[in-house]
Design an enzyme around this catalytic site. Structure first.
Site, PDB file in Angstrom:
ATOM      1  N   GLY A  96     104.201 -23.793  10.265  1.00 25.53           N
ATOM      2  CA  GLY A  96     103.079 -24.657  10.604  1.00 25.53           C
ATOM      3  C   GLY A  96     103.285 -26.026   9.992  1.00 25.53           C
ATOM      4  O   GLY A  96     104.050 -26.162   9.035  1.00 25.53           O
ATOM      5  N   CYS A 134     108.551 -19.880   6.919  1.00 24.38           N
ATOM      6  CA  CYS A 134     108.282 -21.279   6.575  1.00 24.38           C
ATOM      7  C   CYS A 134     106.874 -21.441   5.979  1.00 24.38           C
ATOM      8  O   CYS A 134     106.644 -21.037   4.849  1.00 24.38           O
ATOM      9  CB  CYS A 134     108.522 -22.163   7.796  1.00 24.38           C
ATOM     10  SG  CYS A 134     108.634 -23.899   7.397  1.00 24.38           S
ATOM     11  N   TYR A 135     105.932 -21.996   6.732  1.00 22.23           N
ATOM     12  CA  TYR A 135     104.564 -22.129   6.211  1.00 22.23           C
ATOM     13  C   TYR A 135     104.027 -20.764   5.779  1.00 22.23           C
ATOM     14  O   TYR A 135     103.343 -20.635   4.757  1.00 22.23           O
ATOM     15  CB  TYR A 135     103.665 -22.730   7.297  1.00 22.23           C
ATOM     16  CG  TYR A 135     102.219 -22.926   6.876  1.00 22.23           C
ATOM     17  CD1 TYR A 135     101.842 -24.043   6.156  1.00 22.23           C
ATOM     18  CD2 TYR A 135     101.248 -21.986   7.212  1.00 22.23           C
ATOM     19  CE1 TYR A 135     100.519 -24.224   5.769  1.00 22.23           C
ATOM     20  CE2 TYR A 135      99.927 -22.163   6.832  1.00 22.23           C
ATOM     21  CZ  TYR A 135      99.566 -23.284   6.107  1.00 22.23           C
ATOM     22  OH  TYR A 135      98.254 -23.459   5.731  1.00 22.23           O
ATOM     23  N   HIS A 161     113.987 -20.691   9.940  1.00 19.17           N
ATOM     24  CA  HIS A 161     113.378 -20.142  11.161  1.00 19.17           C
ATOM     25  C   HIS A 161     114.336 -19.198  11.881  1.00 19.17           C
ATOM     26  O   HIS A 161     115.193 -19.659  12.627  1.00 19.17           O
ATOM     27  CB  HIS A 161     113.004 -21.293  12.105  1.00 19.17           C
ATOM     28  CG  HIS A 161     111.845 -22.103  11.621  1.00 19.17           C
ATOM     29  ND1 HIS A 161     110.546 -21.836  11.976  1.00 19.17           N
ATOM     30  CD2 HIS A 161     111.785 -23.166  10.772  1.00 19.17           C
ATOM     31  CE1 HIS A 161     109.740 -22.702  11.393  1.00 19.17           C
ATOM     32  NE2 HIS A 161     110.468 -23.519  10.654  1.00 19.17           N
ATOM     33  N   GLU A 184     113.722 -17.478  14.401  1.00 19.09           N
ATOM     34  CA  GLU A 184     113.430 -17.454  15.835  1.00 19.09           C
ATOM     35  C   GLU A 184     114.144 -18.544  16.621  1.00 19.09           C
ATOM     36  O   GLU A 184     114.220 -18.506  17.843  1.00 19.09           O
ATOM     37  CB  GLU A 184     111.907 -17.565  16.061  1.00 19.09           C
ATOM     38  CG  GLU A 184     111.262 -18.912  15.735  1.00 19.09           C
ATOM     39  CD  GLU A 184     110.932 -19.119  14.252  1.00 19.09           C
ATOM     40  OE1 GLU A 184     111.581 -18.476  13.401  1.00 19.09           O
ATOM     41  OE2 GLU A 184     110.050 -19.943  13.951  1.00 19.09           O
ATOM     42  N   ASP A 230      99.018 -20.378  37.393  1.00 20.75           N
ATOM     43  CA  ASP A 230      98.181 -19.410  36.680  1.00 20.75           C
ATOM     44  C   ASP A 230      97.089 -18.830  37.577  1.00 20.75           C
ATOM     45  O   ASP A 230      96.907 -17.615  37.628  1.00 20.75           O
ATOM     46  CB  ASP A 230      97.530 -20.061  35.443  1.00 20.75           C
ATOM     47  CG  ASP A 230      98.561 -20.716  34.549  1.00 20.75           C
ATOM     48  OD1 ASP A 230      99.732 -20.330  34.640  1.00 20.75           O
ATOM     49  OD2 ASP A 230      98.191 -21.605  33.760  1.00 20.75           O
ATOM     50  N   LYS A 247     103.661 -19.086  29.877  1.00 18.35           N
ATOM     51  CA  LYS A 247     103.853 -19.635  31.218  1.00 18.35           C
ATOM     52  C   LYS A 247     105.061 -19.004  31.923  1.00 18.35           C
ATOM     53  O   LYS A 247     104.980 -18.604  33.070  1.00 18.35           O
ATOM     54  CB  LYS A 247     104.053 -21.148  31.099  1.00 18.35           C
ATOM     55  CG  LYS A 247     103.941 -21.884  32.390  1.00 18.35           C
ATOM     56  CD  LYS A 247     102.490 -22.138  32.662  1.00 18.35           C
ATOM     57  CE  LYS A 247     102.236 -22.986  33.849  1.00 18.35           C
ATOM     58  NZ  LYS A 247     100.809 -23.311  33.925  1.00 18.35           N
TER      59      LYS A 247
END
Ligand code: XMP
Length: 503
Positions: A50, A77-78, A162, A164, A220, A359
């Site tokens: 974050g 991280c955060y 990170h 990811e 959507d 999405k």
């Protein structure tokens, strides 16, 4: 349904975390820090990165429910800093944070680091760092700059880098080890099966009652309406409102496409009332408000003719996070237009079949269910439409000019085969006139701005490098065919600092 929870503290990589977890076959839901919902199926919790400092006034704190659950935690991280603060470690600001690639040495005797070499390159992006671990935590990773890059205590794992992000070597392995070795998660995520389960669930929930929903032709709302159509057939009633601010021809093409999908559709042409109410309005937020309220009014009038119990909304994950965040902590940058407020006013229950999906998953789901590729891969288009692309007051003449400019621009991109590579592209009409010369005569025409961006879910964007010859062609076609336009400019601003739309 979620077996893993990712808590979103606002990192630009949060969506990647949950994507990775699903790619590894495990169900996962992103939740807001202030709204943690742990179910009997939850096997582990991931705390995202974050942008804040844990000591800032606005900073999210660690939700006690997370600790009370005793579930395995992977904090990034955060998240790492939050865990350290919670257990009384020390987090400090560094003169210069670490951003970019950083070598890290791992203590790979822990199962979370199984099958990972001792030295790996990782992706760091932090200002603060943990300078003293809380009692009971042991260090399992150290960066080449000497920073504590990873720590653990019992079933709590925390990393400063990170995993990811694909720049982190073996990052996916760390997540995989956490899921299967620490959380003992089961592979239970499959989009095809998910849609089948969803359809069955909706069928049971709704029975033979009716559902209404606004459908715009956007990805959507189309996918959401199609799922409902599969679940309850003609009892799903779509309402297509033409507010007169759509792209050229959309009002002719979109309803036809929706009907081809078998969606029971009502069309409403409300363009006059929208234009009438927008007359003389120049302030962007006021335009949005007028359009939002008028939309609700028009929609409500149609909806009242149908005896329905439910309102369908095409809310997706990013909307959930955005609205949770904007209602609780962050500043409102632009109000997005939807049918908010309607459910209570009309006493309708909400149906949001896509609220757990990203999405690209919505797109994949649409394709899997048989919706044609071209309906699914449309560029995003804002609810308030061309009204927020005509800077200043909106009138019918300007709408028509912009429709043509936008059409020629997008047509040119298509001809040069780059439209499909661009996330969003459109034209903007400025309230500025400039001098020119057309056929030996002085001319005085409007300025049109062209915009094209690539983006991650609309949250950030970088301007697209359209080749000069394509820009030249678009410009000469626009000024050649539309006499009101005297000059064409290209927008070379990223988001941030600008936004994608001009208003
Ligand atoms: P901004 O301009 O905020 O846009 O960078 C990010 C994405 O959101 C779209 N957008 C909107 N969509 N209602 C919508 O439904 C709105 O009021 C609205 N404003 C912006 C924009 O087109 C881009 O894709």
């Amino acid at each position: 349904m979620s077996d893993m929870i990712v808590v979103d503290y606002g990192s630009q990589y949060t969506f990647l975390l949950s994507r990775r977890i699903r790619e590894l076959g495990v169900k996962c839901e992103v939740q807001h820090p202030n709204d943690i919902r742990i179910s009997k199926n939850t096997v582990g919790i991931v705390l995202s990165g974050g942008p804040q400092s844990v000591y800032s006034e606005k900073a999210y704190q660690l939700n006690q429910k997370i600790i009370d659950s005793n579930l395995p935690i992977l904090a990034i991280c955060y998240g790492f800093q939050l865990i350290s603060k919670y257990f009384n470690g020390k987090v400090e600001k560094h003169d210069h944070g670490e951003y970019g690639l950083m070598e890290v040495t791992l203590d790979n005797t822990d199962p979370v680091l199984d099958d990972i070499p001792k030295n790996i390159i990782t992706w760091m992006s932090h200002g603060d760092s943990v300078t003293m671990l809380p009692e009971g935590f042991s260090q399992i990773a150290k960066s080449s700059s000497g920073i504590i890059a990873g720590a653990k205590k019992d079933n709590i794992y925390a990393f400063q880098f990170h995993p990811e992000v694909h720049h982190t070597q073996y990052g996916l392995n760390i997540i995989k080890n956490f899921l299967f070795k620490i959380c003992k998660a089961k592979e239970n995520w499959n989009l095809g099966e998910y849609s089948e389960e969803l359809i069955q669930k909706l069928k049971k929930q709704i029975g033979n009652r009716k559902v209404i929903g606004g459908v715009s032709g956007g990805v959507d709302s189309t996918v959401a309406a199609y799922i409902l159509k599969k679940a309850i057939g003609n009892n799903m009633i779509g309402i297509f409102v033409n507010h007169g601010l759509l792209r050229k021809n959309e009002e002719n093409v979109v309803p036809g496409n929706l009907r081809k999908l078998g969606i029971n559709l009502i069309e409403v042409d409300a363009s006059e009332i929208f234009l009438q109410r927008l007359r003389g309005i120049t302030e962007p937020e006021e335009k949005r408000k007028i359009i939002g309220e008028t939309f609700i009014e028009v929609f409500e009038k149609e909806a009242k003719k149908i005896d329905s119990d439910y309102l369908l909304q095409g809310t997706i994950y990013s909307d959930v996070i955005e609205s949770a965040a904007s209602s609780k902590t962050s500043d409102k940058i632009k109000s997005h237009h939807n049918v908010g407020g309607l459910p209570e006013r009309m006493n309708l229950k909400l149906i949001e079949p896509l609220r757990e999906l990203f999405k690209d998953e919505v797109r994949e789901l649409g394709i899997k269910m048989g919706i044609p590729w071209e309906y699914i891969n449309r560029q995003p288009f804002p609810g308030p439409g061309l009204a927020i692309r005509i800077i200043g007051a909106v009138d019918e003449r300007k709408v028509n000019i912009l429709k043509e400019v936008d059409f020629i621009y997008r047509q040119t991109l298509k001809e040069f085969n780059i439209y499909k590579d661009i996330w969003q592209s459109f034209a903007v009409l400025l309230p500025v006139k400039s001098v020119g010369v057309k056929g030996d005569m002085r001319s005085y025409g409007y300025v049109a701005a062209l915009r094209a961006v690539n983006s991650a879910e609309g949250m950030t964007a970088s301007w697209y490098e359209i080749p000069y010859n394509v820009l030249r062609e678009a410009s000469s076609r626009i000024t050649g065919k539309i006499s009101e336009i005297g000059r064409v400019v290209y927008d070379i601003t990223d988001k941030p600092p600008s936004t994608i739309e001009w208003e």
